[in-house]
Design an enzyme around this catalytic site. Structure first.
Site, short mmCIF file in Angstrom:
data_model
loop_
_atom_site.label_atom_id
_atom_site.label_comp_id
_atom_site.label_asym_id
_atom_site.label_seq_id
_atom_site.Cartn_x
_atom_site.Cartn_y
_atom_site.Cartn_z
CD GLN A 16 -4.82 -2.36 3.26
OE1 GLN A 16 -5.41 -3.32 2.79
NE2 GLN A 16 -3.53 -2.15 3.07
CD1 TRP A 53 -1.21 -4.26 -2.22
CD2 TRP A 53 -3.41 -4.70 -2.24
NE1 TRP A 53 -1.76 -3.67 -1.11
CE2 TRP A 53 -3.10 -3.93 -1.10
CE3 TRP A 53 -4.73 -5.09 -2.45
CZ2 TRP A 53 -4.09 -3.56 -0.18
CZ3 TRP A 53 -5.69 -4.73 -1.54
CH2 TRP A 53 -5.36 -3.96 -0.41
NE ARG A 88 -10.28 -9.15 -3.13
CZ ARG A 88 -9.30 -9.41 -2.28
NH1 ARG A 88 -8.04 -9.19 -2.60
NH2 ARG A 88 -9.57 -9.88 -1.07
CD GLU A 126 0.35 -2.85 3.05
OE1 GLU A 126 0.26 -4.06 3.30
OE2 GLU A 126 -0.36 -2.27 2.21
CD1 TRP A 127 -2.62 -4.43 5.77
CD2 TRP A 127 -4.22 -3.87 7.21
NE1 TRP A 127 -3.84 -4.60 5.14
CE2 TRP A 127 -4.83 -4.27 5.98
CE3 TRP A 127 -5.05 -3.47 8.27
CZ2 TRP A 127 -6.22 -4.28 5.80
CZ3 TRP A 127 -6.43 -3.48 8.08
CH2 TRP A 127 -7.00 -3.89 6.87
CE1 TYR A 169 1.09 -8.02 -2.78
CE2 TYR A 169 0.03 -9.85 -1.63
CZ TYR A 169 -0.01 -8.56 -2.13
OH TYR A 169 -1.16 -7.81 -1.99
CG ASN A 210 -4.82 -12.05 -1.82
OD1 ASN A 210 -5.50 -12.03 -2.83
ND2 ASN A 210 -5.17 -11.40 -0.71
CG ASN A 222 -7.80 -10.35 1.85
OD1 ASN A 222 -7.56 -10.47 0.66
ND2 ASN A 222 -6.85 -10.00 2.72
CD GLU A 223 -3.68 -11.91 2.34
OE1 GLU A 223 -3.13 -11.71 1.25
OE2 GLU A 223 -3.30 -11.35 3.40
CD GLU A 250 -4.51 -8.44 -1.46
OE1 GLU A 250 -3.32 -8.45 -1.03
OE2 GLU A 250 -5.49 -8.29 -0.71
CG HIS A 301 -9.23 -6.91 3.23
ND1 HIS A 301 -8.95 -7.05 1.88
CD2 HIS A 301 -8.02 -6.86 3.84
CE1 HIS A 301 -7.64 -7.07 1.69
NE2 HIS A 301 -7.05 -6.93 2.87
#
Length: 460
Positions: free
Chosen positions: A18, A413, A75, A420-421, A299, A297, A167-168, A363, A121
């Site tokens: 990213q 984050w 991180r 952003e992907w 949100y 993580n 990650n996730e 995150e 990631h």
């Protein structure tokens, strides 16, 4: 005033694909995201991470930003294909890539910033996907992943004491192999369960390696980061209460339960049946207990109702609308995110009660609306992001000081607006505005919120 402990760490998080750019510079090999992002119609704005925030070149500027924001930790993730371009255990190591991360780590420490390093990631070396199907091949991917981790522990473990394996893995398996929205872009109802299973095994055998061969001399800690939204029942009906728990089981429990308890959730096994792989007794002995902490993580909070929905999520329906028609909180730029601090506190309590591990928030953040189109003079006054960080930081403080939840750290984050992907550059999560044409970094108002909060609420 009751405060957070003096060893509480806070900072910001990023991910290699990213921010780094320089996709083929310095000997880096391609990852599955380099390939996927070039497929027409896969990325909303047709972009890719070839340049991103150009942090491979501007990393010292990024460290200076971190320093100015007063953080205690940072991180970031290592690009596997930057240090082993083809990815495999018999492939050549790229010393230029190794040196890049060594320099970054040394610069962080020189500035009093503790590195938290994520090994994976989402940017699997394309060479491994080409060679044997990547995460679909248990025997090969686990060996290659552990070999890659060994390289990182060997080269950086004298300086790095905080490691995160994945990650996730929910995003790796579901978005990459069920929905086709992320690399490598597969769709189906069998592969996501296989991939999830293999990510757990790769994590567990890496932790085993670290604990046996590196921790005795390096003295660090290692764990995994999982993602979860708090699941709030639509009402008190038994069906919706059960649906909310099932939502957590399918999003979080199918990774956390094997790792912390030694088995898959019964709700997941009941719905997925024989498509859910089984661990051998030997594997389970390695998997169970394979995380020193709970990396989270998170949100948002979702309001959950029984029925409908996708099997991968436990056949629930989620949204943000209460029975009286009101919304849960402030709407973000992305459809899946609204501000709701009480849900954050509830989730932290749930994790501590259920898994009994100290927690790092790896995150947490907010994408303010229309930052992709508004002039920078307006974007930097990011009122909604300020509201979000203030609310969630206070919810964290309450969970620790009033509820007794052992939260050890918090990473916002993100440090920078970035790639952003699948959204490309249309969605901005950064506390720093990035002009992608010039790479100029401009702090937003939100960049000062966490510094003020933690200066006030961490013991001296």
């Amino acid at each position: 005033m009751v405060k957070l402990p003096s060893d509480f760490v806070w900072g910001y998080a990023t991910a290699s694909y990213q921010i780094e750019g320089s996709a083929s510079a310095g000997g880096r090999g391609p990852s599955i995201w380099d390939t996927f992002s070039k497929i027409p119609s896969k990325i909303r704005d047709g972009s890719n991470g070839d340049i991103a925030t150009d942090s491979y070149r501007l990393w010292k500027e990024d460290v200076a930003l971190l320093k100015s924001y007063g953080v205690r930790a940072y991180r970031f993730s290592i690009s596997w294909s930057r240090v082993i371009p083809l990815g495999g255990r018999n492939d050549l190591v790229n010393e230029e890539g190794i040196a890049f991360y060594r320099g970054l780590i040394e610069e962080l420490l020189k500035n009093g910033i503790t590195p938290f390093v994520t090994l994976y990631h989402w940017d699997l070396p394309q060479g491994l996907d080409d060679r044997y199907g990547g995460w679909l091949n248990k025997e090969e991917i686990v060996k290659d992943y552990v070999n890659y981790a060994r390289l990182c522990f060997t080269r950086y473990g004298d300086l790095v004491k905080n490691w995160i394996t994945h990650n996730e893995p929910w995003c790796i398996s579901v978005l990459g192999y069920q929905k086709g929205a992320f690399a490598p872009g597969h769709k189906g109802d069998v592969e996501p369960w296989i991939v999830a299973h293999h990510t757990i095994l790769a994590h567990a055998y890496t932790v085993k390696l670290y604990r046996e061969e590196f921790k005795p001399t390096q003295g660090g800690q290692i764990g995994i980061t999982l993602d979860c939204h708090w699941q709030l029942p639509y009402d008190d009906s038994p069906a919706n209460v059960a649906a909310a728990q099932r939502g957590i089981d399918f999003k979080l429990g199918r990774f956390a339960d094997p790792i912390y308890k030694g088995h898959y959730p019964a709700t997941v096994k009941a719905m997925i049946g024989d498509r859910l792989p089984e661990f051998t007794a030997e594997e389970l002995a390695v998997v169970k207990g394979s995380s020193d902490f709970f990396g989270l993580n998170t949100y948002t909070t979702q309001i959950v109702q029984e029925g409908g929905g996708d099997e991968i999520n436990g056949r629930i329906t989620v949204g943000f609308t209460r029975p009286d028609g009101s919304q849960l909180g402030t709407q973000a730029h992305v459809s899946w995110l609204q501000t709701y601090p009480p849900g954050f506190r509830l989730l932290l309590n749930y994790l501590w009660k259920t898994y009994e591990r100290p927690i790092y928030i790896t995150e947490n953040g907010f994408a303010a609306r229309n930052e992709d189109v508004l002039p920078v003079e307006q974007v930097i006054h990011d009122v909604d992001r300020v509201e979000y960080f203030e609310g969630y930081a206070n919810a964290l403080l309450q969970a620790v000081t009033e509820d007794g939840v052992p939260v050890k750290g918090y990473f916002g984050w993100s440090l920078l607006d970035n790639y952003e992907w699948a959204d490309g550059y249309l969605t901005r999560f950064g506390v720093t505005y990035v002009d992608y044409a010039t790479q100029k970094r401009t702090p937003k108002d939100s960049s000062r919120v966490l510094k003020r909060f933690f200066e006030k609420h961490i013991e001296a």
